[in-house]
Scaffold this motif. Structure first.
Motif, PDB file in Angstrom:
ATOM      1  N   CYS A  60      43.418  76.573 -23.462  1.00  0.00           N
ATOM      2  CA  CYS A  60      43.349  77.872 -22.781  1.00  0.00           C
ATOM      3  C   CYS A  60      44.742  78.461 -22.600  1.00  0.00           C
ATOM      4  N   SER A  61      45.692  77.631 -22.189  1.00  0.00           N
ATOM      5  CA  SER A  61      47.064  78.091 -22.020  1.00  0.00           C
ATOM      6  C   SER A  61      47.640  78.580 -23.347  1.00  0.00           C
ATOM      7  N   HIS A  62      47.358  77.861 -24.416  1.00  0.00           N
ATOM      8  CA  HIS A  62      47.834  78.247 -25.752  1.00  0.00           C
ATOM      9  C   HIS A  62      47.327  79.644 -26.120  1.00  0.00           C
ATOM     10  N   TRP A  63      46.105  79.954 -25.721  1.00  0.00           N
ATOM     11  CA  TRP A  63      45.516  81.259 -26.023  1.00  0.00           C
ATOM     12  C   TRP A  63      45.883  82.329 -24.998  1.00  0.00           C
ATOM     13  N   GLY A  64      46.576  81.959 -23.909  1.00  0.00           N
ATOM     14  CA  GLY A  64      46.960  82.931 -22.895  1.00  0.00           C
ATOM     15  C   GLY A  64      45.885  83.179 -21.848  1.00  0.00           C
ATOM     16  N   ILE A  65      44.977  82.221 -21.680  1.00  0.00           N
ATOM     17  CA  ILE A  65      43.900  82.350 -20.690  1.00  0.00           C
ATOM     18  C   ILE A  65      44.360  81.704 -19.383  1.00  0.00           C
ATOM     19  N   SER A  66      44.188  82.410 -18.271  1.00  0.00           N
ATOM     20  CA  SER A  66      44.518  81.854 -16.954  1.00  0.00           C
ATOM     21  C   SER A  66      43.474  80.807 -16.583  1.00  0.00           C
ATOM     22  N   THR A  67      43.921  79.703 -15.953  1.00  0.00           N
ATOM     23  CA  THR A  67      43.003  78.613 -15.617  1.00  0.00           C
ATOM     24  C   THR A  67      43.297  78.006 -14.253  1.00  0.00           C
TER      25      THR A  67
END
Length: 108
Positions: A60-67
């Motif tokens: 998710c971080s690689h894709w720029g998604i906040s988690t």
């Protein structure tokens, strides 16, 4: 290939074996990217499986998604209450085991 193997044992309870394998990227590997905009996604990873959670969080971080990450539904509820979620799409990825353990838990 390199890696590590770990073992822990408790008399009367059994043994747990864990391993890590360092994998190299294949020469023919391709980058996978989401087919939609994900910059306004927010994903909560709800899992007591640390390896699975870390893998999902890294992707998710690689894709720029906040988690956010939590190992229980009550703890995740508290995180949500105190975390400013201003995203359009919020998803919760939950282990089936945690769903069963929290069957009678109600969000408030």
């Amino acid at each position: 290939m390199q890696g590590k193997i770990y073992a822990t044992s408790t008399e009367g309870k059994g043994s747990e074996f864990t391993f890590e394998v360092d994998l190299l990227r294949a020469a023919h590997a391709q980058t996978v990217a989401p087919r939609c905009r994900v910059d306004d996604f927010f994903i909560i990873v709800l899992s007591h499986n640390h390896s699975l959670a870390q893998s999902l969080l890294r992707q998710c971080s690689h894709w720029g998604i906040s988690t956010l990450n939590s190992d229980s539904l009550p703890a995740a509820t508290e995180l949500i209450k105190h975390y400013p979620i201003a995203h359009t799409t919020c998803l919760i990825l939950m282990d089936a085991d945690l769903l069963e353990k929290n069957r009678n838990y109600h969000l408030s």
